[in-house]
Design a protein around this motif. Sequence first.
Motif, PDB file in Angstrom:
ATOM      1  N   TYR A  83       0.797  -1.303   0.089  1.00  0.00           N
ATOM      2  CA  TYR A  83       0.085  -0.104  -0.112  1.00  0.00           C
ATOM      3  C   TYR A  83       0.688   1.142   0.023  1.00  0.00           C
ATOM      4  CZ  TYR A  83      -4.065   3.030   0.784  1.00  0.00           C
ATOM      5  OH  TYR A  83      -5.021   3.982   0.546  1.00  0.00           O
ATOM      6  N   SER A  84       2.211   1.151   0.639  1.00  0.00           N
ATOM      7  CA  SER A  84       2.924   2.370   0.442  1.00  0.00           C
ATOM      8  C   SER A  84       3.526   2.632  -0.964  1.00  0.00           C
ATOM      9  CB  SER A  84       3.912   2.434   1.761  1.00  0.00           C
ATOM     10  OG  SER A  84       5.105   1.571   1.319  1.00  0.00           O
ATOM     11  N   GLN A  85       3.490   1.606  -1.683  1.00  0.00           N
ATOM     12  CA  GLN A  85       3.800   1.549  -3.057  1.00  0.00           C
ATOM     13  C   GLN A  85       2.752   2.481  -3.814  1.00  0.00           C
ATOM     14  OE1 GLN A  85       5.302  -2.785  -3.253  1.00  0.00           O
ATOM     15  NE2 GLN A  85       6.406  -1.752  -5.011  1.00  0.00           N
ATOM     16  N   ILE A  86       1.557   1.851  -3.638  1.00  0.00           N
ATOM     17  CA  ILE A  86       0.313   2.478  -4.237  1.00  0.00           C
ATOM     18  C   ILE A  86       0.314   4.146  -3.849  1.00  0.00           C
ATOM     19  CG2 ILE A  86      -2.232   2.516  -4.200  1.00  0.00           C
ATOM     20  CD1 ILE A  86      -0.684  -0.183  -5.540  1.00  0.00           C
ATOM     21  N   LYS A  87       0.388   4.432  -2.657  1.00  0.00           N
ATOM     22  CA  LYS A  87       0.668   5.868  -2.074  1.00  0.00           C
ATOM     23  C   LYS A  87       1.707   6.769  -2.925  1.00  0.00           C
ATOM     24  CE  LYS A  87       0.295   4.839   2.251  1.00  0.00           C
ATOM     25  NZ  LYS A  87       0.270   5.070   3.782  1.00  0.00           N
ATOM     26  N   ASP A  88       2.551   5.965  -3.077  1.00  0.00           N
ATOM     27  CA  ASP A  88       3.876   6.738  -3.354  1.00  0.00           C
ATOM     28  C   ASP A  88       3.549   7.138  -5.126  1.00  0.00           C
ATOM     29  OD1 ASP A  88       5.252   6.263  -1.445  1.00  0.00           O
ATOM     30  OD2 ASP A  88       6.468   4.885  -2.102  1.00  0.00           O
ATOM     31  N   LYS A  89       2.543   6.221  -5.624  1.00  0.00           N
ATOM     32  CA  LYS A  89       2.281   6.554  -7.009  1.00  0.00           C
ATOM     33  C   LYS A  89       0.978   7.635  -6.907  1.00  0.00           C
ATOM     34  CE  LYS A  89       4.529   3.402  -9.451  1.00  0.00           C
ATOM     35  NZ  LYS A  89       5.483   3.785 -10.288  1.00  0.00           N
ATOM     36  N   GLY A  90       0.648   8.224  -5.797  1.00  0.00           N
ATOM     37  CA  GLY A  90      -0.275   9.178  -5.721  1.00  0.00           C
ATOM     38  C   GLY A  90      -1.791   8.700  -5.575  1.00  0.00           C
ATOM     39  N   TYR A  91      -1.848   7.455  -5.406  1.00  0.00           N
ATOM     40  CA  TYR A  91      -3.337   6.540  -5.194  1.00  0.00           C
ATOM     41  C   TYR A  91      -3.592   6.343  -3.740  1.00  0.00           C
ATOM     42  CZ  TYR A  91      -3.705   6.657 -10.284  1.00  0.00           C
ATOM     43  OH  TYR A  91      -3.804   6.757 -11.605  1.00  0.00           O
ATOM     44  N   ARG A  92      -4.939   6.353  -3.452  1.00  0.00           N
ATOM     45  CA  ARG A  92      -5.457   5.693  -2.169  1.00  0.00           C
ATOM     46  C   ARG A  92      -6.448   4.891  -2.546  1.00  0.00           C
ATOM     47  NH1 ARG A  92      -9.848   7.456  -0.281  1.00  0.00           N
ATOM     48  NH2 ARG A  92     -10.883   9.391  -1.417  1.00  0.00           N
ATOM     49  N   LEU A  93      -6.792   3.909  -1.643  1.00  0.00           N
ATOM     50  CA  LEU A  93      -7.915   3.150  -1.483  1.00  0.00           C
ATOM     51  C   LEU A  93      -9.271   3.788  -1.462  1.00  0.00           C
ATOM     52  CD1 LEU A  93      -8.865   0.033  -1.818  1.00  0.00           C
ATOM     53  CD2 LEU A  93      -9.120   0.208   0.686  1.00  0.00           C
ATOM     54  N   VAL A  94     -10.396   3.587  -2.591  1.00  0.00           N
ATOM     55  CA  VAL A  94     -11.742   4.148  -2.382  1.00  0.00           C
ATOM     56  C   VAL A  94     -12.257   3.219  -1.647  1.00  0.00           C
ATOM     57  CG1 VAL A  94     -13.715   4.691  -3.876  1.00  0.00           C
ATOM     58  CG2 VAL A  94     -11.466   5.324  -4.541  1.00  0.00           C
ATOM     59  N   ASN A  95     -12.367   1.827  -2.285  1.00  0.00           N
ATOM     60  CA  ASN A  95     -13.216   0.859  -1.266  1.00  0.00           C
ATOM     61  C   ASN A  95     -12.797  -0.786  -1.744  1.00  0.00           C
ATOM     62  OD1 ASN A  95     -14.671   1.081  -3.774  1.00  0.00           O
ATOM     63  ND2 ASN A  95     -15.957  -0.727  -2.975  1.00  0.00           N
ATOM     64  N   LEU A  96     -12.795  -1.655  -1.004  1.00  0.00           N
ATOM     65  CA  LEU A  96     -12.382  -2.919  -1.333  1.00  0.00           C
ATOM     66  C   LEU A  96     -13.573  -3.848  -0.803  1.00  0.00           C
ATOM     67  CD1 LEU A  96     -10.560  -5.380  -0.970  1.00  0.00           C
ATOM     68  CD2 LEU A  96      -9.669  -4.708   1.284  1.00  0.00           C
ATOM     69  N   ASP A  97     -13.590  -4.832  -1.872  1.00  0.00           N
ATOM     70  CA  ASP A  97     -14.555  -6.014  -1.583  1.00  0.00           C
ATOM     71  C   ASP A  97     -14.265  -7.121  -1.834  1.00  0.00           C
ATOM     72  OD1 ASP A  97     -16.963  -7.128  -1.464  1.00  0.00           O
ATOM     73  OD2 ASP A  97     -17.616  -6.944  -3.554  1.00  0.00           O
ATOM     74  N   ALA A  98     -14.354  -7.990  -0.821  1.00  0.00           N
ATOM     75  CA  ALA A  98     -13.579  -9.528  -0.941  1.00  0.00           C
ATOM     76  C   ALA A  98     -14.658 -10.532  -0.620  1.00  0.00           C
ATOM     77  CB  ALA A  98     -12.476  -9.490  -0.085  1.00  0.00           C
ATOM     78  N   THR A  99     -14.136 -11.724  -1.131  1.00  0.00           N
ATOM     79  CA  THR A  99     -15.177 -13.094  -0.595  1.00  0.00           C
ATOM     80  C   THR A  99     -14.011 -14.000  -0.296  1.00  0.00           C
ATOM     81  OG1 THR A  99     -17.305 -12.304  -2.027  1.00  0.00           O
ATOM     82  CG2 THR A  99     -16.753 -14.831  -1.386  1.00  0.00           C
ATOM     83  N   VAL A 100     -14.367 -14.535   0.837  1.00  0.00           N
ATOM     84  CA  VAL A 100     -13.380 -15.773   1.346  1.00  0.00           C
ATOM     85  C   VAL A 100     -14.104 -17.043   1.095  1.00  0.00           C
ATOM     86  CG1 VAL A 100     -12.234 -16.817   3.145  1.00  0.00           C
ATOM     87  CG2 VAL A 100     -12.015 -14.267   2.932  1.00  0.00           C
ATOM     88  N   GLU A 101     -13.903 -17.947   0.703  1.00  0.00           N
ATOM     89  CA  GLU A 101     -14.432 -19.316   0.591  1.00  0.00           C
ATOM     90  C   GLU A 101     -13.774 -20.304   1.258  1.00  0.00           C
ATOM     91  OE1 GLU A 101     -15.806 -18.797  -4.214  1.00  0.00           O
ATOM     92  OE2 GLU A 101     -14.838 -20.579  -3.717  1.00  0.00           O
ATOM     93  N   LEU A 102     -14.516 -20.799   2.385  1.00  0.00           N
ATOM     94  CA  LEU A 102     -14.001 -21.687   3.346  1.00  0.00           C
ATOM     95  C   LEU A 102     -15.229 -22.456   4.128  1.00  0.00           C
ATOM     96  CD1 LEU A 102     -11.467 -22.466   4.972  1.00  0.00           C
ATOM     97  CD2 LEU A 102     -12.471 -20.538   6.839  1.00  0.00           C
ATOM     98  N   ASP A 103     -14.994 -23.848   4.112  1.00  0.00           N
ATOM     99  CA  ASP A 103     -16.106 -24.685   4.557  1.00  0.00           C
ATOM    100  C   ASP A 103     -16.156 -24.605   6.167  1.00  0.00           C
ATOM    101  OD1 ASP A 103     -17.180 -25.295   2.063  1.00  0.00           O
ATOM    102  OD2 ASP A 103     -16.313 -27.628   2.246  1.00  0.00           O
ATOM    103  N   ALA A 104     -15.242 -24.577   6.819  1.00  0.00           N
ATOM    104  CA  ALA A 104     -15.215 -24.620   8.190  1.00  0.00           C
ATOM    105  C   ALA A 104     -13.886 -23.837   8.747  1.00  0.00           C
ATOM    106  CB  ALA A 104     -15.261 -25.856   8.957  1.00  0.00           C
ATOM    107  N   PRO A 105     -13.914 -23.212   9.832  1.00  0.00           N
ATOM    108  CA  PRO A 105     -15.266 -22.715  10.727  1.00  0.00           C
ATOM    109  C   PRO A 105     -15.958 -21.691   9.866  1.00  0.00           C
ATOM    110  CG  PRO A 105     -13.553 -21.590  11.707  1.00  0.00           C
ATOM    111  CD  PRO A 105     -12.719 -22.660  10.540  1.00  0.00           C
ATOM    112  N   ARG A 106     -17.123 -21.209  10.327  1.00  0.00           N
ATOM    113  CA  ARG A 106     -17.712 -20.187   9.625  1.00  0.00           C
ATOM    114  C   ARG A 106     -17.179 -19.005  10.010  1.00  0.00           C
ATOM    115  NH1 ARG A 106     -22.431 -22.087   6.996  1.00  0.00           N
ATOM    116  NH2 ARG A 106     -22.113 -24.123   6.480  1.00  0.00           N
ATOM    117  N   LEU A 107     -16.887 -18.118   8.974  1.00  0.00           N
ATOM    118  CA  LEU A 107     -16.254 -16.989   9.191  1.00  0.00           C
ATOM    119  C   LEU A 107     -17.030 -15.567   9.693  1.00  0.00           C
ATOM    120  CD1 LEU A 107     -13.719 -16.320   6.347  1.00  0.00           C
ATOM    121  CD2 LEU A 107     -13.440 -17.046   8.496  1.00  0.00           C
TER     122      LEU A 107
END
Length: 154
Positions: A83-107
């Motif tokens: 993320y510091s490399q991203i910031k060095d390029k002048g960008y910042r995060l707007v938003n992040l969306d992620a999915t984790v697939e795992l049977d157990a345990p429930r997350l």
Amino acid sequence: MIRIGIGTDLHRLERNSRPLIIGSVHVPSDLGPVSHSDGDCLVHAIIDSLYGCLGLGDIGSHFPDSDQRYRDACSMDLLAQCYSQIKDKGYRLVNLDATVELDAPRLRPYVDSIRAALADALETDPGFISIKAKTTESTSPMTIKAIAACLVEN
Ligand SMILES: [Zn+2]
């Protein structure tokens, strides 16, 4: 300008392996990831997504698993470097969306802690970090998989 990137990651799970760490949060489990670093699948997908936003390659090109420096590496440290490399390029995060697939345990009980930790690392509010939990419907009980999409702006 706004730019988007996607990332995926997958680890095989084994008994008596490493602790299961997801988004920096320890999730008690009989199974743990087989990995060179701490095996934080979600963070690996997020790093690939961030590098993808700016066309900066992938996690393997920045932190090669052939490099002994990254043996047992804490993935959150790698995320901070990314993320510091991203910031060095002048960008910042707007938003992040992620999915984790795992049977157990429930997350679900861990999701708020994971969002808080990632928001802290990415210098944003947990409201801009979405973490969704799915199972594999028992098709891949020995696998953890993560998919992440980041949007950045300068
Ligand atoms: Zn990984």
